[in-house]
Motif scaffolding. Structure first.
Motif, PDB file in Angstrom:
ATOM      1  N   ALA A 192      -0.772  -8.816   3.670  1.00  0.00           N
ATOM      2  CA  ALA A 192      -1.704  -9.085   4.953  1.00  0.00           C
ATOM      3  C   ALA A 192      -1.762  -7.930   5.769  1.00  0.00           C
ATOM      4  O   ALA A 192      -2.665  -7.836   6.692  1.00  0.00           O
ATOM      5  CB  ALA A 192      -1.191 -10.463   5.655  1.00  0.00           C
ATOM      6  N   THR A 193      -0.618  -6.970   5.691  1.00  0.00           N
ATOM      7  CA  THR A 193      -0.766  -5.928   6.536  1.00  0.00           C
ATOM      8  C   THR A 193      -1.440  -4.710   5.853  1.00  0.00           C
ATOM      9  O   THR A 193      -1.695  -3.532   6.569  1.00  0.00           O
ATOM     10  CB  THR A 193       0.876  -5.490   6.985  1.00  0.00           C
ATOM     11  OG1 THR A 193       1.478  -4.915   5.712  1.00  0.00           O
ATOM     12  CG2 THR A 193       1.322  -6.520   7.587  1.00  0.00           C
ATOM     13  N   ARG A 194      -1.953  -4.818   4.790  1.00  0.00           N
ATOM     14  CA  ARG A 194      -2.697  -3.848   4.088  1.00  0.00           C
ATOM     15  C   ARG A 194      -3.777  -3.044   4.857  1.00  0.00           C
ATOM     16  O   ARG A 194      -4.695  -4.144   5.293  1.00  0.00           O
ATOM     17  CB  ARG A 194      -2.987  -4.032   2.563  1.00  0.00           C
ATOM     18  CG  ARG A 194      -1.688  -4.147   1.776  1.00  0.00           C
ATOM     19  CD  ARG A 194      -1.820  -4.726   0.293  1.00  0.00           C
ATOM     20  NE  ARG A 194      -2.437  -3.450  -0.365  1.00  0.00           N
ATOM     21  CZ  ARG A 194      -2.585  -3.389  -1.585  1.00  0.00           C
ATOM     22  NH1 ARG A 194      -2.384  -4.584  -2.397  1.00  0.00           N
ATOM     23  NH2 ARG A 194      -3.187  -2.461  -2.295  1.00  0.00           N
ATOM     24  N   GLN A 200       2.634 -11.665   2.983  1.00  0.00           N
ATOM     25  CA  GLN A 200       2.881 -11.162   4.206  1.00  0.00           C
ATOM     26  C   GLN A 200       2.591  -9.679   4.299  1.00  0.00           C
ATOM     27  O   GLN A 200       1.986  -9.015   4.965  1.00  0.00           O
ATOM     28  CB  GLN A 200       4.008 -11.579   4.966  1.00  0.00           C
ATOM     29  CG  GLN A 200       4.206 -13.053   5.454  1.00  0.00           C
ATOM     30  CD  GLN A 200       5.810 -13.295   5.849  1.00  0.00           C
ATOM     31  OE1 GLN A 200       6.674 -12.682   5.526  1.00  0.00           O
ATOM     32  NE2 GLN A 200       5.763 -14.298   6.686  1.00  0.00           N
ATOM     33  N   ASN A 252       0.897  -1.391  -0.264  1.00  0.00           N
ATOM     34  CA  ASN A 252       0.053  -0.022  -0.007  1.00  0.00           C
ATOM     35  C   ASN A 252       0.809   1.258   0.018  1.00  0.00           C
ATOM     36  O   ASN A 252       1.093   1.963   1.008  1.00  0.00           O
ATOM     37  CB  ASN A 252      -0.817  -0.113   1.127  1.00  0.00           C
ATOM     38  CG  ASN A 252      -2.172   0.601   1.063  1.00  0.00           C
ATOM     39  OD1 ASN A 252      -2.170   1.619   0.251  1.00  0.00           O
ATOM     40  ND2 ASN A 252      -3.026   0.662   2.153  1.00  0.00           N
TER      41      ASN A 252
END
Lengths: 362, 277
Positions: free
Chosen positions: B275-277, B272, B170
């Protein structure tokens, strides 16, 4: 802590979309102000202008009296929590919180101490070495909050930080945001479209629509005394009734065949003018009647004849839809009271005249 | 050697395994053979022939390593590959970062430009480039000029890899978060973006190395004795030695692939990051 003044902010995007239309807002030092409004009302644009990510076409942003528009975002000394998780994926929770301090070349020991202190403040003392992908959404936003506070900014900006979280975590985290804000006394500008969120944690709420601030006030003011039809309908659930002023001196209005007395503190309508009556569901009382004539028929107890059309259990209260001949009204009554109500039952709709708000009909 | 199975039978552990239809197996065998047969033949050929009345064995490999031209041409290609990787990354990482962050409207243009090296044949490119390169006399006669040319050939591979990497993170929010923390554009790029582009940079760089190590047409036309040119010349005279060279080249390439994989494994996966977006 810093004081923020937004003066005549105007921002137009491509395609002629006016995001902000001469927005004015003051946020006192240490105050928690929420920008509340529907999607596209310009609240995020206003926040991004304050943060330095957008430039307005007109207007100024003053922080402690100094215009900061010429400053890049990196030099505005503001902390921001974003809607989407904005943690740096390659860094642990502690490294994320240390990042603003590393940029400011603070000694390693000081960075470590501050990061651990802040992660403890947001309840993540045991997760300091976890990476963002190892944290839940709520935990990630806590880390983002700790990071936003790490460099002791003068202003904290939050852009719908809870909207991606589930309901229970949202309530828990918003209370923590408020606790931390009060503990640090930091000036906070909070963007949300969730009225409950705004009303529950703010010192003041600025309700926005189409790039303008419609009303600024304490949560109680905005809720109980909306100044515009938009605020009345956007903040909370409201009943709207069309009416005509009978006597501006006696503050009476005719609503269909019923004459109601308005006891609100403001009543600046002329005789014969059309007005809209706004009434919160909790300000509508219901009394079962035997013959369905609505009881008083106006005047004294402002009773309107009605019939139950729907009963929705909401937990502590039950929302009852009644048809009183003028349209559908909703009333929130205690669930215990609602036990005696059934569909199609005749009721007397009792209006608390002190809570009636009148606005010029649009 | 007979296999010994311990524990419950596979069917009980993982459910009933579906049998592949025969034509699926056949198709896979044909596909594998398509790639393996030439390699096996190459290896076989590199050990073939008779020297002094004996089977050649590792003779051709010994000949290759004993030849100073092999070492010089190989080292020259390695140098050019490193220069190409450095130049390509220096040029493309900030460019792609900037386009994604500030000039997203240019992305279709970059997409188009990045495929041009695919559609323009190398011979056409070099014929067009030679008059231009002659203007830089200090560079034209040096093998480093090849690195400048190979950057063009590497463009599609490195750009696509970086583009995919940047799409997976992002970027805008990360850049804004970094700026909000006080980070400059440079520190955002170096401290926040690059570590998350590790796999993309390594993947793109590997392809760039492969291009630089294997390019023949231009280095031959410009008369530089790079590894592919040396390989070609050897192949004109001694087929077995050329086969040994090819095997060495393949082994070096695989070693490079494995090492890059091992380096890249230390980084975070795209999943990974996403996944943090």
């Amino acid at each position: 802590m810093a004081r923020i003044e937004l003066r005549g902010l105007r921002k137009q995007f491509g395609g002629g979309v006016v995001a902000l239309d001469r927005l004015d807002l003051d946020v006192a030092s240490g105050e928690f102000v929420s920008l509340l409004g529907p999607s596209g009302c310009g609240k995020t644009t206003a926040l991004r202008i304050v943060a330095g990510f957008e430039l307005p076409d007109e207007g100024e942003v003053l922080v402690d009296g100094a215009d900061v528009l010429h400053l890049p975002a990196s030099r505005r000394n503001m902390g921001m929590v974003f809607q989407s998780y904005s943690l740096f994926p390659n860094m642990s929770a502690k490294s994320n919180v240390e990042y603003p301090l590393r940029i400011r070349r603070q000694p390693r020991a000081e960075r470590d101490r501050r990061a651990r202190e802040l992660l403890g403040l947001v309840g993540l003392a045991k997760q300091v070495d976890r990476y963002p992908h190892q944290l839940s959404g709520g935990q990630q936003q806590r880390v983002a909050l700790a990071r936003a506070l790490a460099h002791e900014p003068g202003v904290l900006l939050l852009d719908e930080p809870l909207s991606a979280l589930d309901a229970k975590v949202r309530v828990q985290l918003r209370e923590e945001v408020r606790r931390i804000q009060l503990e640090l006394g930091i000036t906070t500008l909070y963007v949300t479209h969730d009225q409950e969120e705004a009303l529950s944690i703010s010192d003041r709420v600025a309700v926005m629509s189409e790039g303008r601030v419609e009303q600024v006030g304490t949560p109680a003011e905005v809720y109980a005394r909306p100044r515009t039809a938009f605020v009345a309908s956007f903040v909370g659930t409201v009943n709207r009734l069309e009416a005509r002023v009978v006597s501006s001196v006696e503050r009476t209005v005719r609503c269909g065949e019923v004459v109601l007395t308005v006891a609100a503190d403001v009543f600046d309508h002329s005789d014969g003018s059309s007005v809209a009556l706004y009434l919160r569901p909790e300000d509508v009382g219901l009394r079962p009647t035997l013959n369905g004539d609505g009881g008083g028929g106006g005047g004294g107890d402002n009773g309107l004849p009605g019939r139950v059309r729907s009963v929705t259990f909401l937990g502590p209260v039950t929302r009852v839809g009644v048809d009183c001949g003028l349209g559908a009204l909703v009333a929130d009554v205690s669930s215990e009271t609602a036990l005696g109500l059934s569909l199609d039952q005749p009721v007397s709709v009792v209006v608390d005249s002190a809570r009636l708000r009148t606005l010029a009909a649009s | 050697m007979a296999a010994v199975t311990v524990g419950p039978p596979p069917a009980r552990r993982r459910g009933r395994r579906r049998r592949l239809p025969a034509w699926h197996v056949l198709w896979i065998v044909v596909a594998v053979a398509y790639f393996l047969v030439p390699i096996v033949s190459l290896v076989q050929f590199s050990f073939g022939g008779v020297v002094n009345g004996h089977s050649a064995g590792f003779h051709w490999y010994g000949t290759v390593f004993a030849d100073p031209n092999f070492r010089s041409s190989f080292w020259l290609s390695v140098q050019i590959a490193i220069e190409t990787v450095v130049l390509s990354n220096l040029l493309l990482i900030p460019t792609t970062f900037w386009i994604h962050l500030r000039l997203p409207r240019l992305r279709p243009v970059m997409d188009f430009v990045s495929v041009l090296p695919f559609v323009v044949p190398p011979i056409v490119l070099i014929v067009g480039l030679i008059p231009f390169l002659r203007l830089f006399t200090f560079l034209y006669s040096r093998p480093e000029v090849l690195a400048f040319i190979y950057v063009v050939f590497a463009l599609p591979f490195l750009y696509r890899s970086l583009d995919a990497g940047l799409r997976a993170i992002n970027l805008r929010t990360l850049a804004e978060a970094s700026a909000n923390c006080g980070g400059s554009t440079w520190s955002t790029l170096v401290r926040v973006v690059l570590p998350n582009l590790r796999s993309a940079v390594i993947g793109g760089s590997f392809l760039t190395v492969a291009i630089a190590m294997g390019e023949f047409t231009i280095s031959s036309l410009l008369s530089f004795n790079t590894f592919p040119v040396y390989l070609f010349n050897i192949g004109q005279t001694t087929g077995n030695e050329a086969a040994a060279l090819s095997v060495i080249s393949l082994l070096l390439t695989w070693a490079l692939m494995v090492s890059l994989y091992l380096v890249g494994r230390g980084g975070r996966t795209t999943a990974q990051v996403a996944a943090t977006r």
